[in-house]
Design a protein around this motif. Sequence first.
Motif, PDB file in Angstrom:
ATOM      1  N   PRO A   1       0.831  -1.203   0.000  1.00 17.41           N
ATOM      2  CA  PRO A   1       0.000   0.000   0.000  1.00 17.41           C
ATOM      3  C   PRO A   1       0.868   1.258   0.000  1.00 17.41           C
ATOM      4  CG  PRO A   1      -0.683  -1.505   1.737  1.00 17.41           C
ATOM      5  CD  PRO A   1       0.586  -2.040   1.167  1.00 17.41           C
ATOM      6  N   GLU A   2       0.340   2.317  -0.608  1.00 12.71           N
ATOM      7  CA  GLU A   2       1.057   3.590  -0.661  1.00 12.71           C
ATOM      8  C   GLU A   2       0.209   4.687  -0.049  1.00 12.71           C
ATOM      9  OE1 GLU A   2       2.622   4.744  -4.477  1.00 12.71           O
ATOM     10  OE2 GLU A   2       2.986   2.659  -5.036  1.00 12.71           O
ATOM     11  N   ALA A   3       0.893   5.663   0.545  1.00 12.91           N
ATOM     12  CA  ALA A   3       0.243   6.875   1.047  1.00 12.91           C
ATOM     13  C   ALA A   3       1.126   8.049   0.647  1.00 12.91           C
ATOM     14  CB  ALA A   3       0.066   6.825   2.567  1.00 12.91           C
ATOM     15  N   ASN A   4       0.560   9.002  -0.044  1.00 13.73           N
ATOM     16  CA  ASN A   4       1.302  10.173  -0.528  1.00 13.73           C
ATOM     17  C   ASN A   4       2.522   9.775  -1.355  1.00 13.73           C
ATOM     18  OD1 ASN A   4      -0.490  11.914   0.835  1.00 13.73           O
ATOM     19  ND2 ASN A   4       0.669  11.639   2.722  1.00 13.73           N
ATOM     20  N   GLY A   5       2.377   8.719  -2.160  1.00  8.13           N
ATOM     21  CA  GLY A   5       3.453   8.297  -3.041  1.00  8.13           C
ATOM     22  C   GLY A   5       4.568   7.494  -2.373  1.00  8.13           C
ATOM     23  N   GLU A   6       4.418   7.209  -1.091  1.00 11.85           N
ATOM     24  CA  GLU A   6       5.431   6.460  -0.336  1.00 11.85           C
ATOM     25  C   GLU A   6       4.848   5.116   0.100  1.00 11.85           C
ATOM     26  OE1 GLU A   6       8.585   7.607   0.468  1.00 11.85           O
ATOM     27  OE2 GLU A   6       8.178   9.359  -0.782  1.00 11.85           O
ATOM     28  N   PHE A   7       5.698   4.075   0.116  1.00  5.76           N
ATOM     29  CA  PHE A   7       5.242   2.780   0.600  1.00  5.76           C
ATOM     30  C   PHE A   7       4.938   2.861   2.091  1.00  5.76           C
ATOM     31  CE2 PHE A   7       7.891   1.063  -3.012  1.00  5.76           C
ATOM     32  CZ  PHE A   7       6.805   0.668  -3.761  1.00  5.76           C
ATOM     33  N   VAL A   8       3.911   2.143   2.529  1.00  4.67           N
ATOM     34  CA  VAL A   8       3.540   2.081   3.934  1.00  4.67           C
ATOM     35  C   VAL A   8       4.177   0.831   4.527  1.00  4.67           C
ATOM     36  CG1 VAL A   8       1.619   1.871   5.551  1.00  4.67           C
ATOM     37  CG2 VAL A   8       1.360   3.256   3.487  1.00  4.67           C
ATOM     38  N   MET A   9       4.883   0.993   5.628  1.00  3.29           N
ATOM     39  CA  MET A   9       5.484  -0.161   6.305  1.00  3.29           C
ATOM     40  C   MET A   9       4.429  -0.770   7.228  1.00  3.29           C
ATOM     41  SD  MET A   9       8.373  -0.346   4.947  1.00  3.29           S
ATOM     42  CE  MET A   9       9.007  -1.678   5.919  1.00  3.29           C
ATOM     43  N   LEU A  10       4.203  -2.061   7.059  1.00  5.42           N
ATOM     44  CA  LEU A  10       3.199  -2.772   7.828  1.00  5.42           C
ATOM     45  C   LEU A  10       3.876  -3.764   8.756  1.00  5.42           C
ATOM     46  CD1 LEU A  10       0.796  -3.516   4.842  1.00  5.42           C
ATOM     47  CD2 LEU A  10       0.628  -1.646   6.483  1.00  5.42           C
ATOM     48  N   LYS A  11       3.222  -4.066   9.870  1.00  7.93           N
ATOM     49  CA  LYS A  11       3.789  -4.976  10.858  1.00  7.93           C
ATOM     50  C   LYS A  11       3.228  -6.387  10.651  1.00  7.93           C
ATOM     51  CE  LYS A  11       4.525  -5.533  15.739  1.00  7.93           C
ATOM     52  NZ  LYS A  11       4.517  -4.944  17.045  1.00  7.93           N
ATOM     53  N   ASP A  12       4.117  -7.374  10.608  1.00  5.61           N
ATOM     54  CA  ASP A  12       3.693  -8.768  10.479  1.00  5.61           C
ATOM     55  C   ASP A  12       2.717  -9.130  11.590  1.00  5.61           C
ATOM     56  OD1 ASP A  12       5.521  -8.784   8.462  1.00  5.61           O
ATOM     57  OD2 ASP A  12       6.903 -10.212   9.381  1.00  5.61           O
ATOM     58  N   GLY A  13       1.693  -9.923  11.243  1.00  4.70           N
ATOM     59  CA  GLY A  13       0.722 -10.385  12.221  1.00  4.70           C
ATOM     60  C   GLY A  13      -0.521  -9.519  12.333  1.00  4.70           C
ATOM     61  N   LEU A  14      -0.507  -8.330  11.725  1.00  7.58           N
ATOM     62  CA  LEU A  14      -1.689  -7.466  11.772  1.00  7.58           C
ATOM     63  C   LEU A  14      -2.807  -8.045  10.908  1.00  7.58           C
ATOM     64  CD1 LEU A  14      -0.205  -3.852  11.507  1.00  7.58           C
ATOM     65  CD2 LEU A  14      -1.155  -4.966  13.526  1.00  7.58           C
ATOM     66  N   THR A  15      -4.037  -7.817  11.339  1.00  5.81           N
ATOM     67  CA  THR A  15      -5.201  -8.276  10.601  1.00  5.81           C
ATOM     68  C   THR A  15      -5.794  -7.102   9.829  1.00  5.81           C
ATOM     69  OG1 THR A  15      -5.676  -9.938  12.279  1.00  5.81           O
ATOM     70  CG2 THR A  15      -7.485  -9.338  10.816  1.00  5.81           C
ATOM     71  N   PHE A  16      -6.183  -7.355   8.570  1.00  2.00           N
ATOM     72  CA  PHE A  16      -6.749  -6.331   7.707  1.00  2.00           C
ATOM     73  C   PHE A  16      -8.069  -6.821   7.129  1.00  2.00           C
ATOM     74  CE2 PHE A  16      -2.243  -5.569   7.724  1.00  2.00           C
ATOM     75  CZ  PHE A  16      -2.142  -4.185   7.781  1.00  2.00           C
ATOM     76  N   VAL A  17      -8.968  -5.868   6.887  1.00  2.00           N
ATOM     77  CA  VAL A  17     -10.182  -6.157   6.127  1.00  2.00           C
ATOM     78  C   VAL A  17      -9.925  -5.636   4.722  1.00  2.00           C
ATOM     79  CG1 VAL A  17     -12.633  -5.700   5.839  1.00  2.00           C
ATOM     80  CG2 VAL A  17     -11.688  -6.006   8.137  1.00  2.00           C
ATOM     81  N   ALA A  18      -9.979  -6.516   3.750  1.00  2.98           N
ATOM     82  CA  ALA A  18      -9.768  -6.138   2.347  1.00  2.98           C
ATOM     83  C   ALA A  18     -11.126  -6.024   1.671  1.00  2.98           C
ATOM     84  CB  ALA A  18      -8.912  -7.187   1.657  1.00  2.98           C
ATOM     85  N   ARG A  19     -11.254  -5.003   0.831  1.00  6.78           N
ATOM     86  CA  ARG A  19     -12.487  -4.812   0.069  1.00  6.78           C
ATOM     87  C   ARG A  19     -12.112  -4.632  -1.388  1.00  6.78           C
ATOM     88  NH1 ARG A  19     -13.834  -2.194   4.868  1.00  6.78           N
ATOM     89  NH2 ARG A  19     -15.863  -2.799   5.670  1.00  6.78           N
TER      90      ARG A  19
END
Length: 185
Positions: free
Chosen positions: A16-34
Motif C-alpha cells: 500500500p502507498e500513502a502520498n506516493g510512499e510505501f507504507v510499512m506494515l507490521k507482520d501479524g496485523l489483521t486487515f479487512v480487504a475490500r
Amino acid sequence: RVIGYLKNKGLITTVPEANGEFVMLKDGLTFVARFFSGKHAYAFTVVLNKQTSVPFPHVHFSYPREVRGVEIRKGERVDVELIAAITSAEGNGVASGKIINLSKGGLALRAKAPLGQVGDVIQVKFKIVVNDIQSFVDFSCVIRAVSQDGADPAMPSLHGLQFMDADSSMQMTLLAFIYQKMVES
C-alpha cells in the motif's frame, strides 16, 4: 493490487502507498480487504504474514477463510446524514447542505434555499469515513430535480444530484463507504 494467490495458502499484493510512499506494515496485523468487480462488492479478512522488497516491494497475506459479497445495484441508495459544502460550477459562493441519501450514481441533498435549476452543474464536497479512515470526496454534479419539502423546516429545498465524470479514486472510496453502510444495515 493483487499480484496472485494460491488457494488455501496465501495472497500476494503490492505494498500500500500513502502520498506516493510505501507504507510499512507490521507482520501479524489483521486487515479487512475490500474490492469491487462489476456490480458486486466483496470483503474478507486477512493476516499479514510478511512484507518484503525482494525482488520488488510486495506483501504476503494469509488466504481468506471467508469472502462475503453483496450486489450493488445502480439505484441502491443508503440513508446518511452528511454535511456538504456546495459551490457553483463557476465558483460563485459556497453554501452548505445535508446529504440524506447516497448511491454510486448520485445523492439527495437538502439546503436552506435552491442551489440552482435543473441542468445546472455544482461541486459537492463532503467527508466520509471507511474503517476509521477519513476521506474528503469532491464531485461535480448535475442538478436533476429541485423541490420544496417541509420534512426539515431548516432545510426545505430538496435536490436530486447526479455525479459527473467522477475521479476513479473518489468513486472507489464512495463505493467502499456505500458497501460499508449496506453491510451495517
